[in-house]
Design an enzyme around this catalytic site. Structure first.
Site, PDB file in Angstrom:
ATOM      1  N   GLU A 176      41.266   6.504   8.106  1.00 29.53           N
ATOM      2  CA  GLU A 176      41.970   5.725   9.132  1.00 29.53           C
ATOM      3  C   GLU A 176      43.467   5.983   9.118  1.00 29.53           C
ATOM      4  OE1 GLU A 176      39.736   4.584   7.014  1.00 29.53           O
ATOM      5  OE2 GLU A 176      38.061   4.272   8.399  1.00 29.53           O
ATOM      6  N   GLN A 230      36.777   2.174  13.839  1.00 34.04           N
ATOM      7  CA  GLN A 230      35.381   1.780  14.016  1.00 34.04           C
ATOM      8  C   GLN A 230      35.157   0.269  13.904  1.00 34.04           C
ATOM      9  OE1 GLN A 230      32.105   3.526  11.374  1.00 34.04           O
ATOM     10  NE2 GLN A 230      32.079   4.747  13.234  1.00 34.04           N
ATOM     11  N   ASP A 265      38.117  -4.317  10.458  1.00 28.24           N
ATOM     12  CA  ASP A 265      38.138  -4.516   9.011  1.00 28.24           C
ATOM     13  C   ASP A 265      38.542  -3.248   8.248  1.00 28.24           C
ATOM     14  OD1 ASP A 265      35.898  -7.128   8.916  1.00 28.24           O
ATOM     15  OD2 ASP A 265      35.979  -5.798  10.643  1.00 28.24           O
ATOM     16  N   ILE A 310      40.789  -0.932   9.362  1.00 31.26           N
ATOM     17  CA  ILE A 310      42.024  -0.343   9.888  1.00 31.26           C
ATOM     18  C   ILE A 310      43.102  -0.264   8.807  1.00 31.26           C
ATOM     19  CG2 ILE A 310      43.199  -2.456  10.675  1.00 31.26           C
ATOM     20  CD1 ILE A 310      43.813  -0.983  13.320  1.00 31.26           C
ATOM     21  N   HIS A 347      32.841  -7.084   8.337  1.00 33.48           N
ATOM     22  CA  HIS A 347      32.557  -6.689   9.719  1.00 33.48           C
ATOM     23  C   HIS A 347      32.805  -7.863  10.663  1.00 33.48           C
ATOM     24  CE1 HIS A 347      30.373  -3.656   7.368  1.00 33.48           C
ATOM     25  NE2 HIS A 347      30.493  -2.853   8.411  1.00 33.48           N
TER      26      HIS A 347
END
Ligand code: TPP
Ligand code: MG
Lengths: 353, 332
Positions: free
Chosen positions: B65, B87, B90, B92, B134
């Site tokens: 990331e 995606q 959480d 990032i 998530h």
């Protein structure tokens, strides 16, 4: 897939440094080039000496020295095409940004934090280079972030099918950051037009290379699908030669390269550091015997490009130009606090909250 | 918006279609992220893009990331229009340094010499059995930093207009997509191209008794609670913030001036969250308009949403709890 070629990592250390033999002609360098390269190296050195003096006088709170790195920086920068290629330097790269187009006066505008500092208008600490007009990408303090920006710009160049390429510079300490590995990975996967130059001065502040780098920096290139070459950064012509090979490869679609230029920093890490706490005087003195500037002067006189008299003249000219730059910067204005809210966003007014 | 027609869509379809049309429109636009290519994104936001636009403009990045953020910055610096997908919100954080130290600060630190037209999209929020990693709300971390714009549309219509705005924006935009709303929330989306400017909250339901401010999934819960209370004669004015920064306090304050009661509902940790900022600004700018304390409903102070249904329910504000608090405040 990345083509696998034999012997893609190699060291040129301990190679031929003999004087008297013309090494520049076969590199495509003319006598004027050599004199200009020499001037840039001297300009950087004299800027450095002046900034330390200003620091001692209490006129410059923070200084990032370049001395020792001039050969690696001028040699590597010389391989790029100004006005076309993009430079993503780090704070140590005073000599490099001079080659890219900053003037001594602009360097000192930055040192004092004056409004006319081209990098930031006096917002950033000194040595956080940047100038859109010179294709120098704005830098920050966090180590190695610029290496990923360089990969992104190189990706853009590739998508646009431009023949411009990107160079990025960092210390050996920077090669420990995840950003660096991410950039190497991205460059290798996409065979980006990128040249990554490590100025290995063996220290990251106080931490020695032996505690910083597992294995060797240039050998890491292999794991990322690109050539890795080590060379003598105190030799400006060798720095140029190795970088130029990489630049030509990148420009002709041959992908990225990692160049490790071994050198030494003569002063403390910055004006806030005291290098006597982690390295010996003897070590520093021994390194100064390999100073890239006298070495280049010896070369220039041995191939009869410059004689002693002309060298002395050029040194005076450069000294004067640097002193004029200091004077102009001393006389310039500081930024007005009324402007400090500008440029947070392109289209939102600053809020004072 | 003129009458060129509307199509009913859910949010993920809207985002997909909007990205698609923008990719067609501007060949400087590049999509990059994990699984955005062959798989079309784990939520299918970029399905079919690889085939249509090719692998130079739809880039499956390595699982990094920090790289996604840093390479996007480089692309934007060279006048491309990167739209990065993280995606899950959480995940990032490996890119936090690049986003906060670099993306947010590049315009300011270069005194306007450089700017970054880049978009960072990411699915956030809970209620999907996503547990600690998530379900997170990340807006407070990023909205804290001047230089970024942080938006969280909650309807398909806003999702489209604000995504186009984000792509056109000259500065870095963190575009938050509440993943529970992806398929849950449907609505009419105008077919024509339009933008919705940032920093404009929307009064979605008018009412004279209580002002209720929220965003994302919570906005829908607040609307539901408000509609239930209407049968008891309690009229709640429901405001969807839509944009966290810039924050439209004018719309909030105007409403508070009318209702004299304010509550803020968010699923992020209550402490130092968006609700803390909104309520502080109400206190600073409208204290004497208030007929009761500002009410904040937010997540309890635990590190993140737990998994078991009982625990998730305990963590996430729901329409029942919101309704209760609304009633209490109305009757205060
Ligand atoms: C992310 C981050 N961590 C720590 C620092 C503090 N710091 C500044 S320079 C430096 C050493 C860097 O060494 P190297 O990359 O070898 O470059 P050199 O200074 O030797 O040229 C450190 C630790 C920083 N600026 N950024
Ligand atoms: Mg070092």
């Amino acid at each position: 897939m990345v083509p696998s070629k034999g012997n893609r990592v190699r060291s040129t250390m301990g190679g031929e440094l003999s004087e008297g033999k013309d090494r520049h002609t076969e590199l495509g360098l003319k006598e004027e080039d050599l004199v200009d390269m020499y001037r840039y190296m001297l300009t950087a050195r004299f800027c450095d000496e002046r900034q330390w003096a200003l620091n001692r006088q209490g006129k410059a709170p923070f200084v990032v020295p370049v001395s020792g790195h001039e050969g690696a920086q001028v040699g590597s920068a010389w391989a790029f095409e100004k006005g076309k290629d993009v430079f993503c330097p780090y704070y140590r790269d005073l000599a490099l940004v001079l080659v890219a187009g900053l003037t001594p006066a602009e360097v000192f505008m930055g040192l004092f934090g004056k409004a006319a500092d081209p990098s930031s208008g006096g917002r950033q600490m000194p040595a956080h280079w940047g100038s859109r007009a010179r294709n120098i990408i704005t830098g920050s303090s966090p180590i190695a972030t610029q290496v990923l920006h360089a990969a992104g710009i190189a990706l853009a160049k590739k998508i646009k099918k431009s023949d411009a390429i990107v160079g990025t510079w960092f210390g050996e300490g920077g090669t420990s950051e995840g950003d660096w590995h991410g950039a190497m990975n991205m460059a290798g996967i996409h065979q980006l037009p990128l040249v990554l130059v490590c100025e290995n001065n063996q220290y990251a502040i106080s931490v020695h290379e032996s505690k910083q780098v597992a294995g060797r920096v240039f050998r890491r290139a292999e794991g990322y699908g690109m050539p890795g070459i080590e060379g003598d950064g105190n030799d400006v012509l060798e720095s140029y030669r190795l970088t130029k090979e990489a630049v030509d490869r990148a420009r002709s679609g041959g992908g990225p390269s990692l160049i490790e230029l071994r050198t030494y920093r003569f002063y403390s890490h910055t004006s806030d550091d005291d290098d006597r706490t982690y390295r010996s005087k003897e070590e520093v003195e021994a390194a100064k015997k390999k100073d890239p500037i006298p070495a280049f002067e010896r070369y220039l006189s041995s191939v009869e490009v410059l004689d002693e008299h002309r060298i002395a003249e050029i040194r005076e000219e450069v000294k004067t130009a640097v002193a004029e730059g200091v004077k102009a910067a001393e006389e310039a204005d500081f930024p007005d606090p009324a402007t400090a809210m500008n440029n947070v966003y392109a289209d939102l007014p600053g809020e004072v909250e | 918006m003129t009458a060129t027609g509307v199509t009913e869509k859910n949010i993920i379809q809207t985002i997909h279609d909007t990205l698609h049309d923008e990719m067609k429109r501007d060949d400087r636009m590049v999509i990059l992220g994990e699984d955005v290519g062959a798989r079309g994104g784990v939520f299918r936001a970029t399905m079919g893009f690889l085939e249509e636009f090719g692998d130079e403009r739809v880039i499956d990045t390595p699982l990094d990331e920090c790289l996604i953020a840093g390479v996007s910055i480089g692309l934007a610096l060279d006048d491309m229009r990167p739209v990065a997908e993280f995606q899950f919100a959480d995940f990032i954080f490996p890119g936090f340094n690049q986003i906060v130290q670099e993306a947010a600060r590049i315009r300011y630190r270069s005194n306007g010499d450089f700017g970054l037209p880049m978009v960072m999209r990411t699915p956030w929020g809970g209620g999907v059995h996503g547990a600690l990693y998530h379900s997170q709300s990340i807006e407070a971390f990023f909205a804290h930093v001047p230089g970024l714009k942080v938006v969280a549309p909650s309807t398909p219509e806003d999702a489209k207009g604000m995504l186009i705005q984000a792509i056109e924006d000259p500065d870095p935009v963190l575009y938050l997509e509440h993943k529970k709303t992806y398929r849950l929330v449907k609505g009419d989306v105008p077919d024509e191209r339009y933008t919705i400017p940032f920093g404009k909250a929307k009064v979605v339901r008018e009412g004279a008794d209580v002002t209720c401010v929220s965003y994302g999934l919570m906005h829908h819960f607040c609307l539901e609670a408000a509609n239930r209370l209407a049968s008891d004669g309690i009229e709640v004015e429901v405001i969807d913030l839509r944009s966290i920064y810039p924050l439209d306090m004018d719309t909030v304050l105007e409403s508070v001036g009318k209702t004299n009661k304010a509550m803020i509902v968010y699923e992020d940790n209550r402490f130092l969250g968006v609700g803390a900022e909104v309520s502080a600004q109400i206190a600073e700018r409208a204290l004497f308009e208030l007929d009761g304390p500002v009410v904040r409903i937010g997540a309890p102070h635990v590190p993140a949403m737990p998994y078991a249904p009982t625990l998730e329910h305990w963590f996430l504000p729901d329409p029942d709890r919101i309704e209760q608090e609304m009633r209490k405040l109305a009757e205060y």
